[in-house]
Design a protein around this motif. Structure first.
Motif, PDB file in Angstrom:
ATOM      1  N   ILE A   1      -3.963   6.336  -0.960  1.00 47.82           N
ATOM      2  CA  ILE A   1      -3.261   5.062  -0.929  1.00 47.82           C
ATOM      3  C   ILE A   1      -3.547   4.296  -2.211  1.00 47.82           C
ATOM      4  O   ILE A   1      -4.708   4.096  -2.582  1.00 47.82           O
ATOM      5  N   ASP A   2      -2.487   3.866  -2.883  1.00 50.16           N
ATOM      6  CA  ASP A   2      -2.608   3.003  -4.052  1.00 50.16           C
ATOM      7  C   ASP A   2      -1.963   1.656  -3.749  1.00 50.16           C
ATOM      8  O   ASP A   2      -0.948   1.601  -3.043  1.00 50.16           O
ATOM      9  N   LEU A   3      -2.526   0.594  -4.267  1.00 48.43           N
ATOM     10  CA  LEU A   3      -1.927  -0.726  -4.125  1.00 48.43           C
ATOM     11  C   LEU A   3      -1.017  -0.993  -5.312  1.00 48.43           C
ATOM     12  O   LEU A   3      -1.458  -0.919  -6.470  1.00 48.43           O
ATOM     13  N   TRP A   4       0.235  -1.283  -5.024  1.00 46.13           N
ATOM     14  CA  TRP A   4       1.214  -1.572  -6.053  1.00 46.13           C
ATOM     15  C   TRP A   4       1.628  -3.036  -5.980  1.00 46.13           C
ATOM     16  O   TRP A   4       1.801  -3.581  -4.880  1.00 46.13           O
TER      17      TRP A   4
ATOM     18  N   PRO B   1       6.249   9.084  -3.467  1.00 45.41           N
ATOM     19  CA  PRO B   1       5.453   8.011  -2.860  1.00 45.41           C
ATOM     20  C   PRO B   1       6.320   7.140  -1.959  1.00 45.41           C
ATOM     21  O   PRO B   1       7.534   7.047  -2.139  1.00 45.41           O
ATOM     22  N   SER B   2       5.669   6.499  -0.991  1.00 44.66           N
ATOM     23  CA  SER B   2       6.408   5.626  -0.081  1.00 44.66           C
ATOM     24  C   SER B   2       5.470   4.597   0.521  1.00 44.66           C
ATOM     25  O   SER B   2       4.253   4.795   0.577  1.00 44.66           O
ATOM     26  N   VAL B   3       6.077   3.503   0.977  1.00 42.07           N
ATOM     27  CA  VAL B   3       5.347   2.495   1.754  1.00 42.07           C
ATOM     28  C   VAL B   3       5.530   2.871   3.213  1.00 42.07           C
ATOM     29  O   VAL B   3       6.626   2.745   3.763  1.00 42.07           O
TER      30      VAL B   3
ATOM     31  N   ALA C   1       0.863  -1.176   0.000  1.00 43.87           N
ATOM     32  CA  ALA C   1       0.000   0.000   0.000  1.00 43.87           C
ATOM     33  C   ALA C   1       0.903   1.231   0.000  1.00 43.87           C
ATOM     34  O   ALA C   1       1.672   1.445   0.943  1.00 43.87           O
ATOM     35  N   VAL C   2       0.833   2.021  -1.039  1.00 42.40           N
ATOM     36  CA  VAL C   2       1.765   3.132  -1.240  1.00 42.40           C
ATOM     37  C   VAL C   2       1.058   4.470  -1.032  1.00 42.40           C
ATOM     38  O   VAL C   2       0.004   4.733  -1.627  1.00 42.40           O
ATOM     39  N   TRP C   3       1.662   5.295  -0.177  1.00 36.51           N
ATOM     40  CA  TRP C   3       1.166   6.653   0.045  1.00 36.51           C
ATOM     41  C   TRP C   3       1.641   7.527  -1.109  1.00 36.51           C
ATOM     42  O   TRP C   3       2.845   7.658  -1.359  1.00 36.51           O
TER      43      TRP C   3
END
Length: 338
Positions: free
Chosen positions: A19-22, A60-62, A12-14
């Motif tokens: 939040i996007d799922l990568w 972006p970051s986890v 889950a990436v901010w």
């Protein structure tokens, strides 16, 4: 337990706006690295500050740095754990070579990298705990966790409990001392129990009556407004810090651990500091020994305090956004399981 060596994992990436799922390729591990499958991650207040804009960070970051998991692959025999080990890990990854590391301040390493704080577009993509897997680079301190310890108890050891251990070390010997804890969040509640276990008489202040009441389940007494030998602030509120400083008796010590964002300055009267032999010190992050102490403390007190009740039942990774927002007053930690 089978090793995981290749394939994709989900994180889950901010992104700065949500939040996007990568789907991220699991990298080849380098010497000393660990690949860990996340069992549960708890949501620290600093991540809420990042999402709300109170705190800046890579994007972006986890995100996520409080978690427990099982090792599923190792870089080589120099890795600090073995496949199948259940572990928690430090927030900070120091270089081990700079002057700060040499002086024992590895948490403030001049080249420090931090779990859950690195760019997802950089070399360390799987750096956060809001994912199915995380890569722990060489130099990351880890602590083995008994399989009997619930995930919800173990995960906060990696940040909240270990930070409390560092703060109490800075506070000095606590046996028969009067201790005032300001802020009854996860850290304040944990500190109440830890200071009580060290023989202190503990009082807790929080503007939320429900949280202040909960502190009594963890050893705190009713605050009588009297002078104190030690004050530990986890609130980060300048007015609260000012009030705690005013409560110190002769020889008193103020430990600041919650002031991690800019705020108004406080006033310190040098004459009072001199005549009352006062000490003011700060604590930010923690050292590897504090992580070991955190796991031992939670193990030793697991039957005495309701640690598991402090963490809400987990949501799936797909619902992470629902817990990255201010929580109701009675909730100290939300959690996520991938």
């Amino acid at each position: 337990m089978d090793q995981v060596t290749v394939g994709l994992t989900q994180a889950a990436v901010w992104t700065g706006s949500g939040i996007d799922l990568w789907d991220i390729e699991i990298p080849t591990l380098e010497s000393g690295d660990l690949l860990v499958r996340i069992d549960l991650a708890s949501v620290c207040g600093s991540d809420l500050h990042t999402v709300s804009g109170r705190r800046t960070g890579a994007c972006p970051s986890v995100l996520g740095h409080e978690a427990v998991g099982h090792v599923v692959n190792v870089g080589d025999v120099t890795s600090p754990a073995e496949v199948g080990d259940r572990i928690v890990w430090s927030v900070t990854v120091p270089c081990g070579r700079c002057s700060r590391c040499d002086r024992g301040f590895t948490a403030k390493c001049s080249a420090v990298r931090k779990v859950g704080h690195e760019s997802a577009e950089g070399a360390w993509v799987l750096s956060g705990s809001y994912a199915q897997h995380i890569v722990l680079p060489r130099g990351t301190a880890v602590a083995r966790v008994p399989e009997t310890m619930p995930d919800a108890v173990a995960a906060p050891a990696a940040c909240a409990t270990a930070t409390v251990m560092a703060a109490l070390e800075a506070a000095g010997a606590l046996d028969s001392r009067r201790v005032l804890i300001v802020g009854a969040g996860m850290l304040g509640i944990t500190a109440a129990a830890a200071a009580t276990e060290r023989g202190a008489t503990v009082r807790v202040l929080d503007r939320d009556p429900e949280r202040q009441d909960r502190a009594r389940e963890f050893g705190a007494c009713e605050d009588d407004g009297a002078p104190t030998d030690v004050a530990i602030d986890f609130s980060g509120s300048s007015p609260a810090v000012q009030a705690a400083l005013a409560r110190l008796d002769v020889g008193g010590r103020l430990v600041l651990a919650g002031s991690v964002a800019p705020g108004p300055p406080i006033t310190v009267d040098p004459e009072t500091v001199v005549r009352h032999w006062l000490t003011v010190t700060g604590v930010h992050n923690y050292e590897p020994r504090h992580l070991d102490q955190a796991v031992a403390f939670l193990h030793d007190t697991g039957a005495k305090y309701p640690w598991e009740a402090l963490v809400e039942a987990p949501v799936p990774l797909t619902d992470l956004a629902s817990v990255l927002r201010p929580t109701p007053s009675g909730i100290l930690r939300s959690s996520v399981t991938p």
